[in-house]
Design an enzyme around this catalytic site. Sequence first.
Site, short mmCIF file in Angstrom:
data_model
loop_
_atom_site.label_atom_id
_atom_site.label_comp_id
_atom_site.label_asym_id
_atom_site.label_seq_id
_atom_site.Cartn_x
_atom_site.Cartn_y
_atom_site.Cartn_z
CB CYS A 116 -1.00 -0.02 1.15
SG CYS A 116 -2.06 -1.47 1.11
CG HIS A 252 -3.65 3.02 3.10
ND1 HIS A 252 -4.18 2.86 1.84
CD2 HIS A 252 -3.55 1.76 3.63
CE1 HIS A 252 -4.39 1.57 1.62
NE2 HIS A 252 -4.01 0.89 2.68
CG ASN A 282 -7.01 -1.18 1.37
OD1 ASN A 282 -6.30 -0.64 0.51
ND2 ASN A 282 -6.50 -1.71 2.46
O1 UT7 Z 1 -3.89 -2.06 3.50
C1 UT7 Z 1 -3.93 -2.78 4.70
C2 UT7 Z 1 -4.99 -3.85 4.60
N1 UT7 Z 1 -5.49 -4.42 5.79
C3 UT7 Z 1 -6.19 -3.77 6.75
O2 UT7 Z 1 -6.32 -2.57 6.78
C4 UT7 Z 1 -6.83 -4.64 7.79
C5 UT7 Z 1 -6.91 -4.03 9.17
N2 UT7 Z 1 -7.86 -4.78 9.98
C6 UT7 Z 1 -9.19 -4.53 9.92
O3 UT7 Z 1 -9.62 -3.62 9.23
C7 UT7 Z 1 -10.09 -5.36 10.80
O4 UT7 Z 1 -9.33 -6.23 11.59
C8 UT7 Z 1 -11.14 -6.18 9.95
C9 UT7 Z 1 -12.17 -5.24 9.36
C10 UT7 Z 1 -10.45 -6.96 8.85
C11 UT7 Z 1 -11.86 -7.16 10.86
O5 UT7 Z 1 -12.48 -6.47 11.94
P1 UT7 Z 1 -12.31 -7.01 13.43
O6 UT7 Z 1 -13.14 -6.14 14.29
O7 UT7 Z 1 -10.85 -7.10 13.72
O8 UT7 Z 1 -12.98 -8.43 13.33
P2 UT7 Z 1 -12.39 -9.87 13.67
O9 UT7 Z 1 -11.46 -10.32 12.59
O10 UT7 Z 1 -11.89 -9.89 15.07
O11 UT7 Z 1 -13.69 -10.74 13.60
C12 UT7 Z 1 -14.81 -10.52 14.47
C13 UT7 Z 1 -15.92 -11.48 14.07
C14 UT7 Z 1 -15.45 -12.93 13.96
O12 UT7 Z 1 -16.51 -13.74 14.45
P3 UT7 Z 1 -16.46 -14.37 15.94
O13 UT7 Z 1 -15.19 -15.18 15.97
O14 UT7 Z 1 -16.43 -13.18 16.86
O15 UT7 Z 1 -17.72 -15.16 16.00
C15 UT7 Z 1 -15.30 -13.13 12.48
O16 UT7 Z 1 -15.48 -14.47 12.10
O17 UT7 Z 1 -16.45 -11.13 12.78
C16 UT7 Z 1 -16.41 -12.28 11.91
N3 UT7 Z 1 -16.14 -11.82 10.56
C17 UT7 Z 1 -17.10 -11.44 9.70
N4 UT7 Z 1 -18.43 -11.39 9.80
C18 UT7 Z 1 -19.13 -10.93 8.75
C19 UT7 Z 1 -14.93 -11.68 9.94
N5 UT7 Z 1 -15.08 -11.20 8.70
C20 UT7 Z 1 -16.42 -11.05 8.53
C21 UT7 Z 1 -17.21 -10.59 7.45
N6 UT7 Z 1 -18.56 -10.54 7.61
N7 UT7 Z 1 -16.67 -10.19 6.28
#
Ligand code: UT7
Length: 328
Positions: A116, A252, A282
């Site tokens: 990125c 970003h 993104n």
């Molecule tokens: O250029 C750099 C690129 N990368 C980034 O910028 C990523 C930075 N990270 C993030 O933006 C966040 O970590 C995410 C948006 C990717 C995820 O958000 P989070 O609040 O960290 O969620 P998580 O991964 O801890 O997941 C929470 C819950 C999980 O369920 P349980 O285990 O609590 O039951 C996931 O399975 O949300 C679930 N989950 C989803 N649910 C619906 C994960 N992805 C999804 C989804 N839709 N797409």
Amino acid sequence: MEKKITAGITAIGSYAPEKLLSNFDLEKMMDTNDEWIRSRTGIETRHMAADGEFASTIAIRSVEDLVKRFGKKAIEGVDLVILATSSPDALFPATASLVQSHFDLEAGAFDLLIACPGWIYGLSVAQAYVESGLLKKILVIGTEALTKLMDYSDRNISILFGDGAGAAVVEAVEAGYGFKSFILGSDGNGAKHLGIRAAADQFPDGTPIPDGPFMNGREVFKFAVRIMPNATLDVLKKADMSLDDIDLFVPHQANSRIVTAAADKLGIDHEKMILVVNEYGNTSTASIPLALADAYDAGKVKKGDNLVFVSFGAGLSWAAMVLTWSTD
Ligand code: UT7
């Protein structure tokens, strides 16, 4: 005494494919929902390359947009094309060469892979060439067709990314304007947190590289919220400036929570911050130039304004830059 050359941006352009991929479209493709995506990321929709559209063709459209805005003269005499991307058409030939030949430029061309922050890295390379007097005019592009590489059965990562490109011409500008400072950063210890595999199946420390795109969202999130404010303060210090000197903060566009957390930690007024992640998702290397072009169109970028660009991504990596806008 020889007069010092100052480099800056003299023209910009951008392009995002017409086709949209909304959160509601994603609901039909995987177990996710609009509410989850919007509340976690701020993303509502993203642009998606159609069949036959790739990083090269999207980049070409962004340069065409630049020419439409600033005239054909803007790219006359370009002697280098630096193309930052995380989704090149091929590992080789360089996607930059495809853009160079399309516009018939008598120029060198290379791709720059640092995820990125690539567009800021590219600007810093262009600055060094121009200010050293080695080259005069450089096209710096950030372009992505990331949706072509996503696995839409994996909701963890595929919901984040969109396609698009932004291009800038870097050349000598009036003294007092142009690039003021940059910082470049890398920490390969975080390699396992984000990436897409190419030739290797493991990192040097033996950690296996999974097939397809991989991401530890939580780790990247923590890193981003720490590095964005730190890099902003570091690059301002290097420019001998303070937060009060900033007219526009162009971070970003990864996730609205990350961007607002960074701005709030720094105490930057949201009016001075560009946030377009809702429309584009993104777009990796394209995210800052796309946001910049939108801000320019909205009349938010004026001659003499101090802009801060700051980005983070796979590597883990980061970069920041201070620029005083030099055109009307
Ligand atoms: O250029 C750099 C690129 N990368 C980034 O910028 C990523 C930075 N990270 C993030 O933006 C966040 O970590 C995410 C948006 C990717 C995820 O958000 P989070 O609040 O960290 O969620 P998580 O991964 O801890 O997941 C929470 C819950 C999980 O369920 P349980 O285990 O609590 O039951 C996931 O399975 O949300 C679930 N989950 C989803 N649910 C619906 C994960 N992805 C999804 C989804 N839709 N797409």
